[in-house]
Design a protein around this motif. Structure first.
Motif, PDB file in Angstrom:
ATOM      1  N   LEU A  18      -2.997   4.942  -3.053  1.00 38.29           N
ATOM      2  CA  LEU A  18      -4.165   5.586  -2.470  1.00 38.29           C
ATOM      3  C   LEU A  18      -4.237   7.050  -2.874  1.00 38.29           C
ATOM      4  O   LEU A  18      -3.233   7.758  -2.860  1.00 38.29           O
ATOM      5  CB  LEU A  18      -4.117   5.485  -0.942  1.00 38.29           C
ATOM      6  CG  LEU A  18      -4.167   4.082  -0.362  1.00 38.29           C
ATOM      7  CD1 LEU A  18      -4.120   4.155   1.155  1.00 38.29           C
ATOM      8  CD2 LEU A  18      -5.406   3.346  -0.819  1.00 38.29           C
ATOM      9  N   ASP A  19      -5.427   7.527  -3.253  1.00 40.29           N
ATOM     10  CA  ASP A  19      -5.659   8.938  -3.548  1.00 40.29           C
ATOM     11  C   ASP A  19      -5.994   9.701  -2.277  1.00 40.29           C
ATOM     12  O   ASP A  19      -5.640  10.858  -2.115  1.00 40.29           O
ATOM     13  CB  ASP A  19      -6.810   9.106  -4.531  1.00 40.29           C
ATOM     14  CG  ASP A  19      -6.496   8.548  -5.902  1.00 40.29           C
ATOM     15  OD1 ASP A  19      -5.303   8.542  -6.268  1.00 40.29           O
ATOM     16  OD2 ASP A  19      -7.429   8.129  -6.595  1.00 40.29           O
ATOM     17  N   LEU A  25      -0.927  -0.868  -4.395  1.00 40.58           N
ATOM     18  CA  LEU A  25      -2.175  -0.116  -4.391  1.00 40.58           C
ATOM     19  C   LEU A  25      -1.844   1.319  -4.021  1.00 40.58           C
ATOM     20  O   LEU A  25      -1.379   1.606  -2.923  1.00 40.58           O
ATOM     21  CB  LEU A  25      -3.165  -0.711  -3.381  1.00 40.58           C
ATOM     22  CG  LEU A  25      -4.472   0.023  -3.167  1.00 40.58           C
ATOM     23  CD1 LEU A  25      -5.285   0.073  -4.464  1.00 40.58           C
ATOM     24  CD2 LEU A  25      -5.291  -0.650  -2.081  1.00 40.58           C
ATOM     25  N   THR A  84       5.078   3.578   2.419  1.00 43.53           N
ATOM     26  CA  THR A  84       4.488   2.305   2.016  1.00 43.53           C
ATOM     27  C   THR A  84       4.460   1.332   3.181  1.00 43.53           C
ATOM     28  O   THR A  84       5.227   1.469   4.138  1.00 43.53           O
ATOM     29  CB  THR A  84       5.278   1.658   0.866  1.00 43.53           C
ATOM     30  OG1 THR A  84       6.598   1.392   1.305  1.00 43.53           O
ATOM     31  CG2 THR A  84       5.299   2.534  -0.365  1.00 43.53           C
ATOM     32  N   SER A 101      -4.221  -8.964   1.188  1.00 48.63           N
ATOM     33  CA  SER A 101      -5.471  -8.507   0.599  1.00 48.63           C
ATOM     34  C   SER A 101      -5.869  -9.418  -0.554  1.00 48.63           C
ATOM     35  O   SER A 101      -5.076 -10.237  -1.024  1.00 48.63           O
ATOM     36  CB  SER A 101      -5.300  -7.076   0.085  1.00 48.63           C
ATOM     37  OG  SER A 101      -6.453  -6.652  -0.592  1.00 48.63           O
ATOM     38  N   ILE A 110       0.863  -1.182   0.000  1.00 49.34           N
ATOM     39  CA  ILE A 110       0.000   0.000   0.000  1.00 49.34           C
ATOM     40  C   ILE A 110       0.897   1.229   0.000  1.00 49.34           C
ATOM     41  O   ILE A 110       1.802   1.337   0.821  1.00 49.34           O
ATOM     42  CB  ILE A 110      -0.900   0.046   1.257  1.00 49.34           C
ATOM     43  CG1 ILE A 110      -1.699  -1.239   1.421  1.00 49.34           C
ATOM     44  CG2 ILE A 110      -1.795   1.278   1.225  1.00 49.34           C
ATOM     45  CD1 ILE A 110      -2.759  -1.448   0.389  1.00 49.34           C
ATOM     46  N   GLN A 111       0.665   2.168  -0.945  1.00 50.29           N
ATOM     47  CA  GLN A 111       1.446   3.403  -0.991  1.00 50.29           C
ATOM     48  C   GLN A 111       0.518   4.572  -0.681  1.00 50.29           C
ATOM     49  O   GLN A 111      -0.448   4.821  -1.393  1.00 50.29           O
ATOM     50  CB  GLN A 111       2.099   3.605  -2.347  1.00 50.29           C
ATOM     51  CG  GLN A 111       2.960   4.844  -2.391  1.00 50.29           C
ATOM     52  CD  GLN A 111       3.727   4.970  -3.682  1.00 50.29           C
ATOM     53  OE1 GLN A 111       3.704   4.079  -4.524  1.00 50.29           O
ATOM     54  NE2 GLN A 111       4.403   6.075  -3.852  1.00 50.29           N
ATOM     55  N   LEU A 112       0.824   5.296   0.402  1.00 56.59           N
ATOM     56  CA  LEU A 112       0.032   6.443   0.819  1.00 56.59           C
ATOM     57  C   LEU A 112       0.378   7.661  -0.033  1.00 56.59           C
ATOM     58  O   LEU A 112       1.346   7.652  -0.799  1.00 56.59           O
ATOM     59  CB  LEU A 112       0.274   6.737   2.295  1.00 56.59           C
ATOM     60  CG  LEU A 112      -0.028   5.587   3.250  1.00 56.59           C
ATOM     61  CD1 LEU A 112       0.310   5.980   4.673  1.00 56.59           C
ATOM     62  CD2 LEU A 112      -1.456   5.137   3.142  1.00 56.59           C
ATOM     63  N   THR A 113      -0.388   8.734   0.122  1.00 57.99           N
ATOM     64  CA  THR A 113      -0.175   9.931  -0.696  1.00 57.99           C
ATOM     65  C   THR A 113       1.149  10.616  -0.400  1.00 57.99           C
ATOM     66  O   THR A 113       1.687  11.315  -1.253  1.00 57.99           O
ATOM     67  CB  THR A 113      -1.309  10.939  -0.487  1.00 57.99           C
ATOM     68  OG1 THR A 113      -1.411  11.236   0.900  1.00 57.99           O
ATOM     69  CG2 THR A 113      -2.627  10.390  -0.980  1.00 57.99           C
ATOM     70  N   HIS A 171      -7.060  13.282   4.579  1.00 58.63           N
ATOM     71  CA  HIS A 171      -8.512  13.431   4.554  1.00 58.63           C
ATOM     72  C   HIS A 171      -9.002  14.179   5.795  1.00 58.63           C
ATOM     73  O   HIS A 171      -8.593  13.879   6.900  1.00 58.63           O
ATOM     74  CB  HIS A 171      -9.183  12.061   4.475  1.00 58.63           C
ATOM     75  CG  HIS A 171     -10.620  12.148   4.106  1.00 58.63           C
ATOM     76  ND1 HIS A 171     -11.597  12.429   5.019  1.00 58.63           N
ATOM     77  CD2 HIS A 171     -11.241  12.011   2.914  1.00 58.63           C
ATOM     78  CE1 HIS A 171     -12.766  12.449   4.416  1.00 58.63           C
ATOM     79  NE2 HIS A 171     -12.577  12.204   3.140  1.00 58.63           N
ATOM     80  N   ASP A 213      -6.100   9.185   1.994  1.00 57.04           N
ATOM     81  CA  ASP A 213      -5.729   8.338   3.118  1.00 57.04           C
ATOM     82  C   ASP A 213      -5.829   9.135   4.409  1.00 57.04           C
ATOM     83  O   ASP A 213      -6.079  10.337   4.379  1.00 57.04           O
ATOM     84  CB  ASP A 213      -4.343   7.725   2.922  1.00 57.04           C
ATOM     85  CG  ASP A 213      -3.241   8.747   2.813  1.00 57.04           C
ATOM     86  OD1 ASP A 213      -3.279   9.751   3.536  1.00 57.04           O
ATOM     87  OD2 ASP A 213      -2.318   8.546   2.012  1.00 57.04           O
ATOM     88  N   TYR A 218      -6.855  -7.805  -3.291  1.00 59.97           N
ATOM     89  CA  TYR A 218      -6.659  -6.853  -4.383  1.00 59.97           C
ATOM     90  C   TYR A 218      -5.536  -7.327  -5.301  1.00 59.97           C
ATOM     91  O   TYR A 218      -4.457  -7.712  -4.847  1.00 59.97           O
ATOM     92  CB  TYR A 218      -6.312  -5.474  -3.826  1.00 59.97           C
ATOM     93  CG  TYR A 218      -5.876  -4.483  -4.878  1.00 59.97           C
ATOM     94  CD1 TYR A 218      -6.802  -3.799  -5.635  1.00 59.97           C
ATOM     95  CD2 TYR A 218      -4.530  -4.241  -5.117  1.00 59.97           C
ATOM     96  CE1 TYR A 218      -6.413  -2.892  -6.599  1.00 59.97           C
ATOM     97  CE2 TYR A 218      -4.130  -3.340  -6.080  1.00 59.97           C
ATOM     98  CZ  TYR A 218      -5.064  -2.671  -6.820  1.00 59.97           C
ATOM     99  OH  TYR A 218      -4.679  -1.785  -7.778  1.00 59.97           O
TER     100      TYR A 218
END
Length: 76
Positions: A37-38, A35, A21, A26, A14-17, A44, A40, A28
Motif C-alpha cells: 500500500l502507498d 499487496l 503486514t 481477496s 497486505i503490507q502497510l507503509t 493519510h 493507508d 487481488y
C-alpha cells in the motif's frame, strides 16, 4: 450460483507503509501475493486527523479588491 463466473478468492498479504503486514482474503493477484500500500490509515490525513492548509487567508472579497480595486466601472 452460476459456475465459473466468479473470480478466485484466496489469501494474500497486505503490507502497510510502516512495514506491518496482515493476511486477508481477496481477489487481488494470486494465492500468496503481497499487496504493497502507498497510502493507508496510518499516514493519510483523512484518518490521522491532519488538517488542510488555508491557501487564502484574506478571503475572496479581499482578494477581489486587491486585484480589481483600482478599476472604476461607473461614469466619471
Amino acid at each position: 450460483m452460476k459456475k465459473d463466473i466468479h473470480p478466485d478468492y484466496h489469501t494474500i498479504t497486505i503490507q502497510l507503509t510502516d512495514g506491518s503486514t496482515y493476511q486477508t482474503r481477496s481477489t487481488y493477484g494470486a494465492e500468496g501475493d503481497t499487496l504493497l500500500l502507498d497510502i493507508d490509515p496510518s499516514v493519510h490525513p483523512a484518518w490521522t486527523g491532519g488538517r488542510g492548509q488555508m491557501l487564502d487567508a484574506g478571503g475572496q472579497v479581499a482578494r477581489f479588491n486587491k486585484r480589481f480595486g483600482g478599476l472604476s466601472l461607473g461614469k466619471k
